[in-house]
Design an enzyme around this catalytic site. Structure first.
Site, PDB file in Angstrom:
ATOM      1  N   HIS A 149       0.809  -1.030   0.112  1.00  0.00           N
ATOM      2  CA  HIS A 149      -0.256  -0.078  -0.184  1.00  0.00           C
ATOM      3  C   HIS A 149       0.716   1.342   0.096  1.00  0.00           C
ATOM      4  O   HIS A 149       1.694   1.416   0.894  1.00  0.00           O
ATOM      5  CB  HIS A 149      -0.772   0.073   1.185  1.00  0.00           C
ATOM      6  CG  HIS A 149      -2.124  -0.918   1.069  1.00  0.00           C
ATOM      7  ND1 HIS A 149      -3.218  -0.531   1.492  1.00  0.00           N
ATOM      8  CD2 HIS A 149      -2.320  -2.117   0.564  1.00  0.00           C
ATOM      9  CE1 HIS A 149      -4.282  -1.486   1.183  1.00  0.00           C
ATOM     10  NE2 HIS A 149      -3.452  -2.399   0.459  1.00  0.00           N
ATOM     11  N   TYR A 195      -9.526   5.837   6.909  1.00  0.00           N
ATOM     12  CA  TYR A 195      -9.650   6.322   8.214  1.00  0.00           C
ATOM     13  C   TYR A 195     -10.757   7.416   8.253  1.00  0.00           C
ATOM     14  O   TYR A 195     -10.545   8.428   7.665  1.00  0.00           O
ATOM     15  CB  TYR A 195      -8.528   6.787   8.776  1.00  0.00           C
ATOM     16  CG  TYR A 195      -7.298   5.671   9.257  1.00  0.00           C
ATOM     17  CD1 TYR A 195      -6.342   5.355   8.186  1.00  0.00           C
ATOM     18  CD2 TYR A 195      -7.205   5.260  10.089  1.00  0.00           C
ATOM     19  CE1 TYR A 195      -5.438   4.128   8.158  1.00  0.00           C
ATOM     20  CE2 TYR A 195      -6.156   4.101  10.564  1.00  0.00           C
ATOM     21  CZ  TYR A 195      -5.293   3.763   9.283  1.00  0.00           C
ATOM     22  OH  TYR A 195      -4.393   2.803   9.942  1.00  0.00           O
ATOM     23  N   PRO A 241      -4.904   0.828  18.319  1.00  0.00           N
ATOM     24  CA  PRO A 241      -4.279   0.427  16.893  1.00  0.00           C
ATOM     25  C   PRO A 241      -4.594   1.457  15.622  1.00  0.00           C
ATOM     26  O   PRO A 241      -4.209   1.083  14.645  1.00  0.00           O
ATOM     27  CB  PRO A 241      -5.352  -0.696  16.878  1.00  0.00           C
ATOM     28  CG  PRO A 241      -6.548  -0.211  17.520  1.00  0.00           C
ATOM     29  CD  PRO A 241      -6.043   0.364  18.808  1.00  0.00           C
ATOM     30  N   LYS A 277       0.694   0.378  14.960  1.00  0.00           N
ATOM     31  CA  LYS A 277       2.159   0.148  15.195  1.00  0.00           C
ATOM     32  C   LYS A 277       2.199  -0.879  16.390  1.00  0.00           C
ATOM     33  O   LYS A 277       3.485  -1.322  16.609  1.00  0.00           O
ATOM     34  CB  LYS A 277       2.446   1.626  16.027  1.00  0.00           C
ATOM     35  CG  LYS A 277       2.653   2.607  15.327  1.00  0.00           C
ATOM     36  CD  LYS A 277       3.802   2.488  14.227  1.00  0.00           C
ATOM     37  CE  LYS A 277       3.785   3.696  13.283  1.00  0.00           C
ATOM     38  NZ  LYS A 277       3.756   2.884  11.830  1.00  0.00           N
ATOM     39  N   TYR A 332       3.532   6.929   9.611  1.00  0.00           N
ATOM     40  CA  TYR A 332       2.992   5.966   9.347  1.00  0.00           C
ATOM     41  C   TYR A 332       3.449   4.710   8.741  1.00  0.00           C
ATOM     42  O   TYR A 332       3.541   3.488   8.904  1.00  0.00           O
ATOM     43  CB  TYR A 332       1.594   6.123   8.445  1.00  0.00           C
ATOM     44  CG  TYR A 332       0.761   5.165   8.301  1.00  0.00           C
ATOM     45  CD1 TYR A 332      -0.482   5.295   9.286  1.00  0.00           C
ATOM     46  CD2 TYR A 332       0.471   4.047   7.321  1.00  0.00           C
ATOM     47  CE1 TYR A 332      -1.483   4.287   9.000  1.00  0.00           C
ATOM     48  CE2 TYR A 332      -0.282   3.149   7.145  1.00  0.00           C
ATOM     49  CZ  TYR A 332      -1.450   3.012   8.040  1.00  0.00           C
ATOM     50  OH  TYR A 332      -2.400   2.240   8.014  1.00  0.00           O
TER      51      TYR A 332
END
Ligand code: RFL
Ligand code: PHB
Length: 404
Positions: free
Chosen positions: A72, A201, A293, A297, A385
């Site tokens: 991704h 998200y 979450p 991580k 990220y």
């Protein structure tokens, strides 16, 4: 019985450590409280950083994740009813993440361990540690009703948040830092095609939602729910209705629903223990720290702890050097606190807090608007990220000097 390293816990941290040690010729035994099937039945993480994949490669188990994992290069942020793409790849100097389930990582590690003929005692009960502050620790446990003892040089506590390793360290030595959030994540796994090819998200006045996946035919979705909510209160239909209400119109139309294969609620917390070493006992992964979450991580931090621990133990046995052992806690905690900060920040930005009100919602939307329009802000999100560097010679380029 005697071994060099006793590992408590056969989750991803314990199994990965066992495999890495094996590649360096270091004997190890794993003690796990549950059965192997139980461990494989826990549906958890889905996003792997590049450094985690590198460690899987070093352990000799990365090939399926590389072949079947989904690379991704971006994520989508949904707020005020519209989606905005964060180009992780362009903003992080060409890095990406891989979507590959924790279940599959665990399965690959379990199979490699079995193929190598390494000792794993499942259903080991009443694990008790002795002498970890001296030179020859012992680990006592019962199995099938019989008491057993293992003598070893080191103990690795990879036994998760509720494990015995952290609890074996005297309270006067440990400092803990904790924040519990007033909500949890209700997760559903379904054999339906994911709503989008990238993760979404979503920040909405109804609460947070996350659209993730395990493959092109299996999706994983989460909804923010109040703390204390019971999973039995959520039928599949109620879940899909609420998820639709938190999506943008296009995603709402594209969403394919189906029976849930798994449904569970996870509470959200941030938790850090310092130090992560007590004599010859090392804590790694969820045994030492928990992150919410949102930043994806937890598993990645467990892997980087294990990378540092592997380096420390390999240096001890190969070069009789104690530098890695002496600096283990410090090196882990620097990376841990950075991830704790990122996970706390992303959680605070994306979730509805009970006392936030309309002002809180507006502030979050203003920050999200800034995030998508500022190169500096979106670069910061992207580099966190995809994962901050690890500074070890095993995971970030061979031969780099060890930096305590
Ligand atoms: P684990 O996986 O909890 O494994 C610990 C093992 O130790 C055993 N054990 C004992 N064994 C012997 N004696 C005892 N006394 C024992 N006590 C416990 C347990 O049975 C277990 O098998 O810890 P580990 O290995 O440190 O791995 C950590 C990860 O599991 C965790 O951080 C992640 O799942 C967190 N997480 C995510 N992390 C990511 O990096 N990316 C993600 O996308 C992501 N998504 C998530 C997540 C966690 C979630 N939940 C359920 C909290 C999504 C969710 C919903
Ligand atoms: C998941 O797919 O389970 C997942 C993905 C991203 C997260 C958390 C969980 O931030």
């Amino acid at each position: 019985m005697r071994t060099q390293v006793v590992i408590i816990g056969a989750g991803p941290a314990g199994l990965l450590l066992g495999q890495l040690l094996h590649t360096a010729g270091i004997d190890n035994v794993i003690l796990e409280r549950k059965t192997g099937d139980y461990v494989l039945g826990r549906i958890r993480a889905g996003v792997l950083e590049q450094t985690t994949l590198d460690l899987l490669d070093i352990a000799g188990v990365g090939s399926r994740a590389r072949a079947e994992g989904l690379p991704h290069e971006g994520i989508e942020l949904l707020f005020q009813g519209a989606r905005h793409r964060i180009d992780l790849h362009a903003l992080s100097g060409g890095r990406r993440v891989t979507v590959y389930g924790q279940t599959e990582v665990t399965r690959d590690l379990m199979e490699a361990r079995k193929a190598a003929g390494l000792a794993t005692f499942y259903e080991a009960e009443d694990v008790r540690l002795e002498g970890t502050d001296g030179n020859s620790p012992t680990v006592h446990f019962t199995r099938g009703g019989g008491a057993q003892t293992l003598r070893c040089d080191f103990v690795a506590g990879c036994d998760g948040f509720h494990g015995v390793a952290r609890q074996s360290i005297p309270g006067s030595v440990l400092q803990t830092y904790e924040r519990a959030y007033p909500f949890g994540w209700l997760g559903v796994l379904a054999d339906t095609p994911p709503v989008s090819h990238e993760l979404i998200y979503a920040n909405t006045p109804r609460g947070f939602a996350l659209c993730s996946m395990r493959s092109e035919t299996r999706s994983r979705y989460y909804l923010q729910v109040p703390v204390g909510e019971r999973v039995e209160s959520w039928s599949d239909e109620a879940f899909w209705t609420e998820l639709r209400a938190r999506l943008d119109p296009e995603a709402r139309d594209r969403l394919v629903v189906g029976p849930s294969l798994e449904k569970s609620i996870a509470p959200l917390r941030s938790f850090v223990t310092e130090p992560m070493r007590f004599g010859r006992l090392f804590l790694a992964g969820d045994a030492a720290h928990i992150v919410p979450p949102t930043g994806a991580k937890g598993l990645n931090l467990a892997a980087s702890d294990v990378g540092f621990l592997f380096e420390a133990l390999a240096d001890h046995y190969r070069e009789h050097s104690s530098a890695g052992i002496d600096f283990y806690s410090q090196r882990c905690l620097q990376r841990v606190w950075r991830a704790v900060r990122f996970s706390w920040w992303f959680t605070s930005l994306m979730h509805r807090f009970p006392d936030a009100g309309e002002f809180g919602q507006k502030i979050q939307e203003a920050e999200l608007d800034y995030l998508i329009s500022s190169q500096a802000a979106s670069t910061s999100l992207a580099e966190n990220y995809v994962g901050l560097p690890m500074n070890t010679r095993y995971a970030d380029g061979a031969g780099a000097p060890m930096r305590p």
